[in-house]
Design a protein around this motif. Structure first.
Motif, PDB file in Angstrom:
ATOM      1  N   MET A 114       8.938 -17.024  46.598  1.00  0.00           N
ATOM      2  CA  MET A 114       9.667 -15.782  46.434  1.00  0.00           C
ATOM      3  C   MET A 114       9.669 -15.234  44.904  1.00  0.00           C
ATOM      4  O   MET A 114       9.776 -16.100  44.142  1.00  0.00           O
ATOM      5  CB  MET A 114      11.189 -15.854  46.792  1.00  0.00           C
ATOM      6  N   ILE A 115       8.982 -14.293  44.625  1.00  0.00           N
ATOM      7  CA  ILE A 115       8.945 -13.743  42.905  1.00  0.00           C
ATOM      8  C   ILE A 115      10.423 -13.294  42.470  1.00  0.00           C
ATOM      9  O   ILE A 115      10.973 -12.343  43.312  1.00  0.00           O
ATOM     10  CB  ILE A 115       7.951 -12.669  42.929  1.00  0.00           C
ATOM     11  N   ASN A 116      10.709 -13.626  41.370  1.00  0.00           N
ATOM     12  CA  ASN A 116      12.011 -13.245  40.673  1.00  0.00           C
ATOM     13  C   ASN A 116      11.823 -11.973  40.290  1.00  0.00           C
ATOM     14  O   ASN A 116      10.810 -11.280  39.888  1.00  0.00           O
ATOM     15  CB  ASN A 116      12.138 -14.389  39.337  1.00  0.00           C
ATOM     16  N   LEU A 117      12.965 -11.272  40.667  1.00  0.00           N
ATOM     17  CA  LEU A 117      13.095  -9.683  40.147  1.00  0.00           C
ATOM     18  C   LEU A 117      12.767  -9.642  38.929  1.00  0.00           C
ATOM     19  O   LEU A 117      12.265  -8.483  38.065  1.00  0.00           O
ATOM     20  CB  LEU A 117      14.253  -9.165  40.701  1.00  0.00           C
ATOM     21  N   GLU A 118      13.409 -10.682  37.888  1.00  0.00           N
ATOM     22  CA  GLU A 118      13.246 -10.360  36.415  1.00  0.00           C
ATOM     23  C   GLU A 118      11.627 -10.571  35.999  1.00  0.00           C
ATOM     24  O   GLU A 118      11.205  -9.715  35.007  1.00  0.00           O
ATOM     25  CB  GLU A 118      13.875 -11.315  35.830  1.00  0.00           C
ATOM     26  N   TRP A 119      11.033 -11.161  36.857  1.00  0.00           N
ATOM     27  CA  TRP A 119       9.351 -11.210  36.575  1.00  0.00           C
ATOM     28  C   TRP A 119       9.056  -9.821  36.485  1.00  0.00           C
ATOM     29  O   TRP A 119       8.074  -9.470  35.761  1.00  0.00           O
ATOM     30  CB  TRP A 119       8.696 -11.967  37.532  1.00  0.00           C
ATOM     31  N   TYR A 120       9.437  -9.194  37.500  1.00  0.00           N
ATOM     32  CA  TYR A 120       8.785  -7.745  37.744  1.00  0.00           C
ATOM     33  C   TYR A 120       9.072  -6.745  36.518  1.00  0.00           C
ATOM     34  O   TYR A 120       8.437  -5.814  36.296  1.00  0.00           O
ATOM     35  CB  TYR A 120       9.394  -7.259  39.273  1.00  0.00           C
ATOM     36  N   ARG A 121      10.410  -6.930  36.125  1.00  0.00           N
ATOM     37  CA  ARG A 121      10.821  -6.347  34.950  1.00  0.00           C
ATOM     38  C   ARG A 121      10.145  -6.526  33.723  1.00  0.00           C
ATOM     39  O   ARG A 121       9.499  -5.758  32.869  1.00  0.00           O
ATOM     40  CB  ARG A 121      12.409  -6.436  34.586  1.00  0.00           C
ATOM     41  N   ILE A 122       9.738  -7.956  33.492  1.00  0.00           N
ATOM     42  CA  ILE A 122       8.929  -8.476  32.370  1.00  0.00           C
ATOM     43  C   ILE A 122       7.527  -7.945  32.527  1.00  0.00           C
ATOM     44  O   ILE A 122       6.816  -7.234  31.689  1.00  0.00           O
ATOM     45  CB  ILE A 122       9.010 -10.014  32.326  1.00  0.00           C
ATOM     46  N   PHE A 123       6.865  -7.848  33.676  1.00  0.00           N
ATOM     47  CA  PHE A 123       5.711  -7.136  34.092  1.00  0.00           C
ATOM     48  C   PHE A 123       5.842  -5.584  33.832  1.00  0.00           C
ATOM     49  O   PHE A 123       4.905  -5.165  33.168  1.00  0.00           O
ATOM     50  CB  PHE A 123       5.343  -7.315  35.551  1.00  0.00           C
ATOM     51  N   LEU A 124       6.675  -4.926  34.346  1.00  0.00           N
ATOM     52  CA  LEU A 124       6.750  -3.644  33.791  1.00  0.00           C
ATOM     53  C   LEU A 124       6.689  -3.150  32.284  1.00  0.00           C
ATOM     54  O   LEU A 124       5.880  -2.357  31.785  1.00  0.00           O
ATOM     55  CB  LEU A 124       7.922  -2.984  34.680  1.00  0.00           C
ATOM     56  N   TYR A 125       7.512  -3.913  31.460  1.00  0.00           N
ATOM     57  CA  TYR A 125       7.569  -3.637  30.044  1.00  0.00           C
ATOM     58  C   TYR A 125       6.348  -4.340  29.468  1.00  0.00           C
ATOM     59  O   TYR A 125       5.950  -3.557  28.550  1.00  0.00           O
ATOM     60  CB  TYR A 125       9.047  -4.400  29.502  1.00  0.00           C
ATOM     61  N   GLU A 143      -7.190  -4.040  37.652  1.00  0.00           N
ATOM     62  CA  GLU A 143      -6.903  -3.357  38.911  1.00  0.00           C
ATOM     63  C   GLU A 143      -5.903  -3.648  39.718  1.00  0.00           C
ATOM     64  O   GLU A 143      -5.241  -2.694  40.227  1.00  0.00           O
ATOM     65  CB  GLU A 143      -8.405  -3.136  39.430  1.00  0.00           C
ATOM     66  N   GLU A 144      -5.723  -5.075  39.771  1.00  0.00           N
ATOM     67  CA  GLU A 144      -4.848  -5.201  40.740  1.00  0.00           C
ATOM     68  C   GLU A 144      -3.620  -5.229  40.061  1.00  0.00           C
ATOM     69  O   GLU A 144      -2.582  -4.815  40.817  1.00  0.00           O
ATOM     70  CB  GLU A 144      -5.057  -6.694  40.928  1.00  0.00           C
ATOM     71  N   GLY A 145      -3.367  -5.324  38.635  1.00  0.00           N
ATOM     72  CA  GLY A 145      -2.223  -4.971  37.939  1.00  0.00           C
ATOM     73  C   GLY A 145      -1.817  -3.653  37.888  1.00  0.00           C
ATOM     74  O   GLY A 145      -0.659  -3.344  38.176  1.00  0.00           O
ATOM     75  N   LYS A 146      -2.788  -2.783  37.996  1.00  0.00           N
ATOM     76  CA  LYS A 146      -2.640  -1.055  38.026  1.00  0.00           C
ATOM     77  C   LYS A 146      -1.846  -0.748  39.524  1.00  0.00           C
ATOM     78  O   LYS A 146      -1.057  -0.029  39.538  1.00  0.00           O
ATOM     79  CB  LYS A 146      -3.925  -0.418  37.714  1.00  0.00           C
ATOM     80  N   ALA A 147      -2.761  -1.360  40.501  1.00  0.00           N
ATOM     81  CA  ALA A 147      -1.990  -1.205  41.855  1.00  0.00           C
ATOM     82  C   ALA A 147      -0.496  -1.650  41.945  1.00  0.00           C
ATOM     83  O   ALA A 147       0.270  -1.045  42.410  1.00  0.00           O
ATOM     84  CB  ALA A 147      -2.828  -1.761  43.093  1.00  0.00           C
ATOM     85  N   LEU A 148      -0.198  -2.879  41.587  1.00  0.00           N
ATOM     86  CA  LEU A 148       1.126  -3.214  41.653  1.00  0.00           C
ATOM     87  C   LEU A 148       2.071  -2.312  40.786  1.00  0.00           C
ATOM     88  O   LEU A 148       3.104  -2.250  40.948  1.00  0.00           O
ATOM     89  CB  LEU A 148       1.278  -4.590  41.002  1.00  0.00           C
ATOM     90  N   LEU A 149       1.597  -1.982  39.553  1.00  0.00           N
ATOM     91  CA  LEU A 149       2.487  -1.287  38.508  1.00  0.00           C
ATOM     92  C   LEU A 149       3.049  -0.146  39.220  1.00  0.00           C
ATOM     93  O   LEU A 149       4.084   0.272  38.961  1.00  0.00           O
ATOM     94  CB  LEU A 149       1.885  -0.625  37.511  1.00  0.00           C
ATOM     95  N   ALA A 150       2.302   0.621  40.007  1.00  0.00           N
ATOM     96  CA  ALA A 150       2.819   1.978  40.634  1.00  0.00           C
ATOM     97  C   ALA A 150       4.060   1.539  41.801  1.00  0.00           C
ATOM     98  O   ALA A 150       4.805   2.389  41.728  1.00  0.00           O
ATOM     99  CB  ALA A 150       1.422   2.524  41.729  1.00  0.00           C
ATOM    100  N   TYR A 151       3.809   0.667  42.248  1.00  0.00           N
ATOM    101  CA  TYR A 151       5.105   0.187  43.121  1.00  0.00           C
ATOM    102  C   TYR A 151       6.101  -0.155  42.276  1.00  0.00           C
ATOM    103  O   TYR A 151       7.149   0.179  42.626  1.00  0.00           O
ATOM    104  CB  TYR A 151       4.552  -0.904  44.066  1.00  0.00           C
ATOM    105  N   VAL A 152       5.827  -1.189  41.384  1.00  0.00           N
ATOM    106  CA  VAL A 152       6.917  -1.655  40.480  1.00  0.00           C
ATOM    107  C   VAL A 152       7.786  -0.482  39.785  1.00  0.00           C
ATOM    108  O   VAL A 152       8.878  -0.290  39.689  1.00  0.00           O
ATOM    109  CB  VAL A 152       6.367  -2.632  39.416  1.00  0.00           C
ATOM    110  N   GLU A 153       7.048   0.681  38.974  1.00  0.00           N
ATOM    111  CA  GLU A 153       7.714   1.636  38.620  1.00  0.00           C
ATOM    112  C   GLU A 153       8.532   2.586  39.572  1.00  0.00           C
ATOM    113  O   GLU A 153       9.613   2.563  39.136  1.00  0.00           O
ATOM    114  CB  GLU A 153       6.693   2.467  38.025  1.00  0.00           C
ATOM    115  N   GLN A 154       7.908   2.823  40.818  1.00  0.00           N
ATOM    116  CA  GLN A 154       8.896   3.309  41.704  1.00  0.00           C
ATOM    117  C   GLN A 154       9.969   2.553  42.068  1.00  0.00           C
ATOM    118  O   GLN A 154      11.162   3.312  42.181  1.00  0.00           O
ATOM    119  CB  GLN A 154       8.122   3.810  42.958  1.00  0.00           C
TER     120      GLN A 154
END
Length: 301
Positions: free
Chosen positions: A1-12, A60-71
């Motif tokens: 399971m991926i930590n939600l805080e990781w997604y926040r760090i990824f976004l910034y 490219e994989e990061g860009k695909a993930l970013l769209a979902y993380v921003e939303q």
């Protein structure tokens, strides 16, 4: 399971394209950002950033993930703002039940005060007879209800909020009957206008006559107090209506109150919620307003 805080760090990190700038905005260290990104990439088994000499860029994989993380974070931010509005009573919903006549004459003043104080709260109002309202309360379809008493139900918490003084009223066609005191038998022989079967008022008047040994049969059955008053004005017969509901008509002379040898007992009206049920903040505030006003009224009495 991926930590939600990781997604926040990824976004910034994606926004700044720089680990150090992301760390500064997140108030953490740069190694912590680098470690979280590495952990996230390992968990996903994908590379999300390409490391550059002066920062990073998304794959490219990061860009695909970013769209979902921003939303997703936008949705979470909207949720937090909505919860704040609910807490501050800038938004929300309340569901209230009452009979038509009680909505007009007893509930509306409470609604007006509540709506003025909290205009952002959506009020859902539905009508019904007391047994139906009690059922809908317990099934969670409405938050609270104004009901006729007595209503014995251990699942409900009921606070008396008003006492109604009823009277039989007629139009000018029955002026002679209104000029003298009537026996119950004389009253029963008049054309009677009643609410439909199942209403608390109908049950009350039939039980009152029966307790005095008088049998009655209505000539006309109607669905609302306003219709009862209108038909009485037009001379169709005598209708039982709470005096406060037709006070203006009585003062103006379009309706006349009958004087009976045996007075009608007063009726009580209550405000009901389900025992122990957690209500929304909006509903809790309305319940508090109604019960506080009822308590104040009882102290004055």
């Amino acid at each position: 399971m991926i930590n939600l805080e990781w997604y926040r760090i990824f976004l910034y990190t994606a926004r700044h394209r720089n680990l150090t700038k992301a760390a500064l905005e997140l108030h953490i260290t740069q190694p912590s950002v680098s470690y979280a990104i590495k952990q996230m990439e390992d968990a996903l088994e994908l590379q999300l950033f390409r490391r550059l000499s002066k920062g990073v860029e998304l794959t490219e994989e990061g860009k695909a993930l970013l769209a979902y993380v921003e939303q997703s974070f936008s949705t979470l931010d909207s949720a937090q703002k909505h919860l704040h509005n609910l807490k501050q009573l800038h938004a929300g919903e309340i569901q209230i039940g009452a009979s038509d006549s009680l909505i007009k004459h007893l509930l509306l003043p409470h609604l007006n005060a509540y709506h003025r104080a909290y205009p952002g709260i959506r009020i859902r109002l539905s009508h019904g007879k007391t047994p139906d309202l009690a059922k809908r309360l317990k099934e969670g379809e409405i938050d609270c209800a104004i009901v006729h008493l007595p209503l014995q139900d251990p699942q409900l918490h009921i606070v008396p909020i008003a006492t109604l003084a009823d009277c039989f009223v007629v139009g000018d066609a029955f002026r002679e009957a209104a000029s003298r005191r009537l026996t119950l038998q004389e009253l029963a022989e008049l054309p009677l206008l009643m609410l439909s079967i199942g209403s608390s008022t109908r049950d009350f008047v039939e039980q009152w006559f029966a307790s005095k040994g008088v049998s009655v049969q209505p000539d006309i059955e109607l669905g609302s107090v306003d219709l009862l008053a209108e038909f009485a004005k037009l001379g169709y017969g005598a209708a039982l209506i709470s005096r406060s509901f037709v006070e203006e008509d009585l003062r103006g002379g379009s309706l006349l109150a009958l004087d009976t040898e045996v007075p009608l007992p007063p009726r009580r009206i209550g405000f009901a919620i389900v025992q122990g049920r957690q209500l929304s903040i909006a509903a809790e505030r309305f319940v508090h307003m109604v019960e506080a006003e009822a308590e104040e009224g009882n102290q004055q009495d």
